[in-house]
Design a protein around this motif. Structure first.
Motif, mmCIF file in Angstrom:
data_model
loop_
_atom_site.group_PDB
_atom_site.id
_atom_site.type_symbol
_atom_site.label_atom_id
_atom_site.label_comp_id
_atom_site.label_asym_id
_atom_site.label_seq_id
_atom_site.Cartn_x
_atom_site.Cartn_y
_atom_site.Cartn_z
ATOM 1 N N ALA A 799 0.835 -1.208 0.000
ATOM 2 C CA ALA A 799 0.000 0.000 0.000
ATOM 3 C C ALA A 799 0.867 1.254 0.000
ATOM 4 O O ALA A 799 0.638 2.188 -0.782
ATOM 5 C CB ALA A 799 -0.915 -0.010 1.218
ATOM 6 N N ILE A 800 1.891 1.274 0.863
ATOM 7 C CA ILE A 800 2.758 2.464 0.973
ATOM 8 C C ILE A 800 3.474 2.720 -0.354
ATOM 9 O O ILE A 800 3.554 3.854 -0.836
ATOM 10 C CB ILE A 800 3.797 2.278 2.120
ATOM 11 C CG1 ILE A 800 3.094 2.223 3.495
ATOM 12 C CG2 ILE A 800 4.867 3.370 2.084
ATOM 13 C CD1 ILE A 800 2.558 3.544 3.986
ATOM 14 N N MET A 801 3.986 1.651 -0.972
ATOM 15 C CA MET A 801 4.738 1.828 -2.221
ATOM 16 C C MET A 801 3.818 2.262 -3.375
ATOM 17 O O MET A 801 4.228 3.044 -4.223
ATOM 18 C CB MET A 801 5.483 0.535 -2.592
ATOM 19 C CG MET A 801 6.668 0.289 -1.664
ATOM 20 S SD MET A 801 8.091 -0.472 -2.442
ATOM 21 C CE MET A 801 7.473 -2.024 -2.969
ATOM 22 N N LYS A 802 2.577 1.753 -3.367
ATOM 23 C CA LYS A 802 1.622 2.180 -4.410
ATOM 24 C C LYS A 802 1.387 3.683 -4.318
ATOM 25 O O LYS A 802 1.399 4.402 -5.314
ATOM 26 C CB LYS A 802 0.286 1.450 -4.235
ATOM 27 C CG LYS A 802 0.166 0.189 -5.058
ATOM 28 C CD LYS A 802 -1.253 -0.314 -5.004
ATOM 29 C CE LYS A 802 -1.380 -1.713 -5.555
ATOM 30 N NZ LYS A 802 -2.685 -2.299 -5.255
ATOM 31 N N VAL A 803 1.160 4.172 -3.102
ATOM 32 C CA VAL A 803 0.932 5.613 -2.888
ATOM 33 C C VAL A 803 2.165 6.388 -3.330
ATOM 34 O O VAL A 803 2.070 7.407 -4.042
ATOM 35 C CB VAL A 803 0.583 5.905 -1.405
ATOM 36 C CG1 VAL A 803 0.548 7.414 -1.147
ATOM 37 C CG2 VAL A 803 -0.750 5.280 -1.031
ATOM 38 N N GLY A 804 3.351 5.899 -2.924
ATOM 39 C CA GLY A 804 4.595 6.576 -3.304
ATOM 40 C C GLY A 804 4.780 6.623 -4.809
ATOM 41 O O GLY A 804 5.181 7.651 -5.375
ATOM 42 N N GLN A 805 4.484 5.489 -5.464
ATOM 43 C CA GLN A 805 4.617 5.421 -6.933
ATOM 44 C C GLN A 805 3.707 6.466 -7.599
ATOM 45 O O GLN A 805 4.133 7.198 -8.508
ATOM 46 C CB GLN A 805 4.212 4.006 -7.373
ATOM 47 C CG GLN A 805 4.169 3.817 -8.879
ATOM 48 C CD GLN A 805 3.368 2.579 -9.270
ATOM 49 O OE1 GLN A 805 2.675 1.991 -8.437
ATOM 50 N NE2 GLN A 805 3.449 2.186 -10.512
ATOM 51 N N MET A 806 2.469 6.573 -7.111
ATOM 52 C CA MET A 806 1.526 7.531 -7.705
ATOM 53 C C MET A 806 1.962 8.966 -7.431
ATOM 54 O O MET A 806 1.777 9.857 -8.251
ATOM 55 C CB MET A 806 0.110 7.269 -7.203
ATOM 56 C CG MET A 806 -0.450 5.960 -7.770
ATOM 57 S SD MET A 806 -2.182 5.712 -7.470
ATOM 58 C CE MET A 806 -2.195 4.742 -6.000
ATOM 59 N N GLN A 807 2.584 9.186 -6.276
ATOM 60 C CA GLN A 807 3.079 10.534 -5.969
ATOM 61 C C GLN A 807 4.228 10.922 -6.906
ATOM 62 O O GLN A 807 4.330 12.062 -7.343
ATOM 63 C CB GLN A 807 3.546 10.608 -4.505
ATOM 64 C CG GLN A 807 2.422 10.615 -3.484
ATOM 65 C CD GLN A 807 1.682 11.952 -3.433
ATOM 66 O OE1 GLN A 807 1.422 12.587 -4.443
ATOM 67 N NE2 GLN A 807 1.330 12.382 -2.235
#
Length: 1011
Positions: A799-807
């Motif tokens: 979840a954290i990496m998905k958010v980071g990727q989208m950012q």
């Protein structure tokens, strides 16, 4: 009304509507409500308008008997309809063979009323024979209301008396006679009307001398068109019925029916009617002025003649004659005394005066003097003109209105749409004749509006608005062939310009001039361009027309048509072009974007090329429509993230006149923008790629090959423009919100309810207190805590990496938007930056001194400026608050544990910074770091402070343990933690003092030199 309701709204649907109305209007469902009666009347009859559906027994008589009506009243109504000419139509159709057309409206009323008294239809043969002989001797397809057609053969099938009476009309000899009669009428009228329409033929004198003949021609044309249109209409015959099929075939064969010929006559008749009406209206408006001027001229001529015979005027050698002098003076007075108001008396008197002037010429031997003869002839001419002019009556216009009624074709006309469009394509100037046909069709609006108007009902406007809207929509539908044909030619021009015509260089050799001239291709482009301008000319010839109560401006119609066709083609190209196959390696993303950019550029260039020939603002239309398509698709894509969906009719981007087509989804995404976004997320997935920030590039974890870089966003800018990038950004926002919400739900429902994890957190909390201190036996404390909580970090990391990727993607998009904004419109970029800075300065000043101004709650300035700033890329996605949050226990501890659990999977490299240690256990540093930063940003800053303090304590404690055990190297986890703090400061743009409060500055300054 009941029949129309049953035809348009199926019984089951009506019942559901009534039930829902009853449920949702509690106040109206009281005891005095008449809802029960309404339900009884409108409940399902079993009737279905689907082709091949069987007619219910006793339909529609049982339907009409649901509300009892006095039988005496019904018989009186039917009696009047049987015997009288209620609407006084026969005077407009004096010929006996036109009788059934004259009484058509009354026949439709009678047809409906007979169902209220089914006994007449069943048993009373004499009455039915009388009705058929009077109303249906030569027709069996009738129009009952606004083009709803009924075939009596089918409608009267269950009724014995009616069926028997109708058999005489349906005798094959009679059908043949009627069909051949109307076919002959069609053949004879066509050349006649075409002759009348020739340029300069319809002059004022011809119209005034031949009013009866012209009206007869109109009658014959309209009656023939009506009979042939109704009796050949597809909708009037159920082809599953053998008898109906035979009758239809006989009509088509005997009348040698050709829809094109019939349509041509309809066009010519409409044009003739329109021209005649306009001329007649003009003559009617000038009637009194002309009459008075003719009277004045005649009277003055007589006065002059009287003076000639006085012998005083030296005109010619005319002897003095007092008798003639007095007589001419008297005639002058008589002409002067004619009264316009009393037209009958004036007409008689004028005839007598003409006669007197003829006689005076004969008896007094005045022929010898040519000038006197000329004066007499002129006066007689003026008197003749007065008689003609006084005969211009409004009744002629009323008769033309009655004869020209086309309400029966309100629905049938649709079957001629293809013929209309084909004729426009072949000859665009045909639009002028079509204009007359549309105006003739607009006369059908009189039928539903007549009684509403007489009753002074407030519904007049809404009903006329509805029917006018329907007709304008039909006009648009027919004329849409013009933009379609234009775009077909445009496609050929694009192909020639891109593939065939070579750009002429600024300098070239003389002998190569012929090669570059490419006369054939250039001639083809010129020819196609000429075709396009002819189409434009065709539609603009239509002039501004009032269709019902809606004004139709042909220029607007053309622009809307071009917009509609552009939207249709661009939307289809985007739907088809941006579909990706996830199994293909390497990804199809860049090739497809390049292909799409070329397609869009083709549309753009051709539009730019054509705008001057069509007289439209090409760039304005292009930007408005492309932005509408993209924004609509973004809105539809974001619907799956919303509880209350935005429906098509609520969307500000959707339009009824220029609809954006919806396509069936090909995968989980609803639209092309979703497919594009998900494909970008798929190829930059942090579990399969490693993002190197200094290069703005993603590399494959296993093969170390470049996957994509920031050129991707320039390509999207080329393909979809600013709107596309902005839409992608909005969609990513929604995805981040969804991801954060799901993450917090998991955190609250599973992690914080897991007793083992909560115990680990309690133990850790006890061990690290106070945070300013150093944890004793640090390695063991931290290792234990990580080991015991290992099972929860898998989903947490994802979840954290998905958010980071989208950012990261949002940052790249903002960067591309800002770059292109500064490049393409530097003044806008500068103005927005300054406005943003000054606004922020004002807001900060207000917080320091609340007496200073601040935007009020109802002021939309901040909300509106945000949209502009995001479109220009002047924002930082990392500072955005995506969701509202509540206080969570142990939140900084969970995140701290999570970070130190991930540090062993990473290693520091001087060239690349922090990278993944093993491809089998993938962790991408920047998505992890930015995801963590975004998550903490959603909560109170107190949590961030605690989190940073915990990381600082971790570094101090581990370093302390290393120093005491005399381990010379700095542990990799400490390096990771220091890198985390350093990057945290860098991306949040905070001061280093924030971190130096928790970690001694010398460690920060020196740790890279030790590595």
């Amino acid at each position: 009304m009941l029949l129309v309701i049953d035809q348009k709204i199926e019984g089951e649907v009506r019942e559901r509507m009534l039930v829902s109305y009853y449920r949702y209007s509690a106040a109206r469902s009281s005891a005095d409500s008449n809802l029960d009666d309404i339900c009884k009347l409108l409940r399902s009859t079993g009737y279905s308008n689907q082709p091949g559906a069987k007619r219910p027994v006793n339909y529609p008589d049982s339907y009409f008997q649901r509300v009892p009506i006095s039988s005496t009243f019904i018989s009186m109504v039917i009696g009047r309809l049987r015997s009288d000419d209620i609407y006084n139509q026969v005077s407009a159709y004096p010929l006996p063979e036109h009788r059934s057309t004259a009484l058509a409206n009354q026949a439709a009323m009678l047809y409906v009323c007979l169902f209220f008294s089914p006994s007449i239809l069943h048993t009373q043969q004499a009455k039915m024979r009388e009705i058929v002989d009077k109303y249906f001797p030569d027709n069996w397809v009738i129009s009952i209301y606004m083009g709803i057609t009924v075939n009596l053969v089918e409608a009267w099938e269950p009724y014995k008396a009616a069926k028997t009476a109708l058999n005489y009309t349906l005798d094959s000899a009679n059908i043949k006679e009627q069909a051949t009669r109307y076919a002959a009428s069609l053949e004879s009228q066509r050349p006649q009307v075409q002759q009348l329409l020739k340029e300069g033929f319809l002059r004022e004198e011809i119209i005034l001398d031949n009013i009866p003949k012209l009206l007869n021609c109109l009658r014959d044309c309209n009656v023939a068109i009506r009979w042939l249109m109704l009796h050949s209409a597809e909708s009037a015959y159920d082809l599953n019925n053998k008898r109906l099929r035979q009758i239809k075939d006989q009509v088509l064969n005997d009348s040698k029916y050709n829809p094109k010929v019939l349509f041509q006559l309809l066009l010519d008749t409409a044009q003739f009617e329109f021209t005649l009406k306009e001329m007649f209206k003009q003559m009617l408006s000038e009637k009194q002025l002309k009459w008075e001027s003719y009277k004045k001229e005649g009277s003055e001529r007589m006065t002059e003649l009287a003076e000639v015979f006085s012998g005083v005027k030296p005109l010619t050698r005319v002897e003095k004659n007092e008798n003639l002098q007095a007589w001419f003076r008297e005639i002058s007075k008589q002409i002067e005394s004619l009264n316009y108001e009393d037209s009958t008396a004036a007409g008689r008197k004028t005839v007598q005066l003409i006669q007197a002037l003829v006689e005076v010429q004969e008896f007094h031997q005045l022929e010898s003097n040519l000038q006197v003869c000329q004066f007499l002839a002129d006066t007689r001419k003026f008197l003749h003109q007065m008689i003609r002019t006084i005969n211009i009556k409004e009744e002629v216009l009323i008769t033309m209105q009655i004869i020209g009624d086309l309400s029966y074709a309100w629905q049938i006309i649709d079957s001629f749409t293809a013929i209309m469009q084909e004729s426009i394509r072949v000859n665009p100037s045909m639009v002028t004749k079509l204009r007359a046909t549309f105006l003739k069709l607009a006369s059908a609006l009189d039928l539903p509006l007549l009684r509403i108007n007489q009753a002074n009902s407030a519904d007049l406007l809404s009903v006329s608005q509805f029917y006018s809207g329907e007709l304008v929509a039909y006009v648009r539908k027919v004329l849409q062939i013009i933009p379609e044909s234009m775009f077909t030619s445009l496609a050929k021009i694009i192909k020639l310009q891109i593939h065939d015509i070579i750009e002429v260089p600024t300098r070239l050799d003389k002998d190569k001039l012929k090669d570059y001239s490419q006369l054939g291709a250039r001639y083809e482009v010129a020819k196609l361009t000429h075709d396009i301008s002819i189409f434009t000319e065709g539609i603009l010839m239509m002039k501004t027309t009032l269709v019902g109560i809606i004004k139709v401006d042909p220029k607007q119609l053309l622009e809307d048509g071009i917009r509609k066709e552009l939207v249709k083609r661009v939307a289809f190209a985007l739907h088809k072009g941006l579909t990706f196959n996830s199994k293909v390696k390497p990804s199809e993303l860049m090739p497809k974007l390049k292909e799409m950019a070329a397609t869009m550029d083709g549309f753009y260039r051709s539009f730019e090329y054509i705008q001057d020939y069509v007289s439209i603002y090409g760039l304005k239309i292009w930007q408005e429509e492309v932005s509408r398509i993209i924004n609509y698709n973004v809105e539809q894509e974001c619907n799956c993230f919303l509880r209350t969906k935005i429906q098509d009719w609520q969307s500000v981007h959707q339009s009824t006149h220029i609809p954006i087509p919806k396509f069936v989804p090909v995968d989980e995404s609803a639209t092309f923008i979703g497919r594009l976004c998900r494909e970008i997320l798929r190829i930059t997935d942090p579990k399969a790629t490693c993002y190197i920030d200094q290069l703005n590039t993603w590399y494959d974890l296993k093969s170390h090959q470049e996957v994509t870089n920031n050129r991707l966003f320039s390509e999207i800018q080329n393909t979809l423009g600013t709107f596309g990038l902005n839409g992608l950004d909005r969609l990513l926002c929604f995805m981040i919100v969804k991801e954060l919400q799901n993450f917090l739900m998991t955190l609250q429902r599973s992690i914080l309810r897991d007793k083992a994890v909560v115990d680990v957190l309690r133990t850790l909390l006890a061990a690290v207190n106070p945070i300013q201190g150093i944890v004793a036996n640090a390695n063991k404390v931290y290792a234990n805590a990580v080991a015991k909580s290992q099972k929860i970090w898998g989903s947490y990391l994802e979840a954290i990496m998905k958010v980071g990727q989208m950012q990261i993607l949002r940052q790249q998009i903002a960067n591309e938007l800002n770059y292109s904004c500064k490049f393409d419109s530097k003044h806008l970029a500068a103005a927005l930056e300054n406005l943003n800075k000054s606004l922020l300065a004002d807001i900060e000043a207000h917080y320091q001194d609340p007496t200073l101004p601040y935007p009020k709650e109802d002021n939309t300035l901040l909300y509106e400026i945000t949209a502009y700033l995001e479109a220009a890329g002047i924002h930082n996605p990392l500072n955005k608050i995506y969701i509202t949050t509540k206080r969570l226990p142990y939140f900084p501890f969970i995140n701290f544990l999570f970070v130190i659990a991930q540090l062993p999977k990473l290693q520091y490299s001087k060239n690349q910074g922090m990278t993944c240690r093993k491809a089998a256990d993938p962790v991408d540093w920047l998505p992890l770091m930015l995801g963590m930063l975004t998550l903490l940003k959603q909560f109170h800053s107190r949590y961030t402070q605690q989190f940073l303090a915990l990381i600082g304590q971790f570094i101090r404690s581990v370093m302390d343990q290393c120093t005491s055990q005399k381990i010379p190297d700095m542990p990799s986890d400490v390096v990771g933690a220091l890198m985390f703090l350093e990057d945290y400061v860098k991306y949040t743009k905070l001061s280093r003092k924030v971190v130096e409060a928790h970690v001694p500055s010398f460690i920060f300054d020196e740790f890279r030199t030790v590595l």
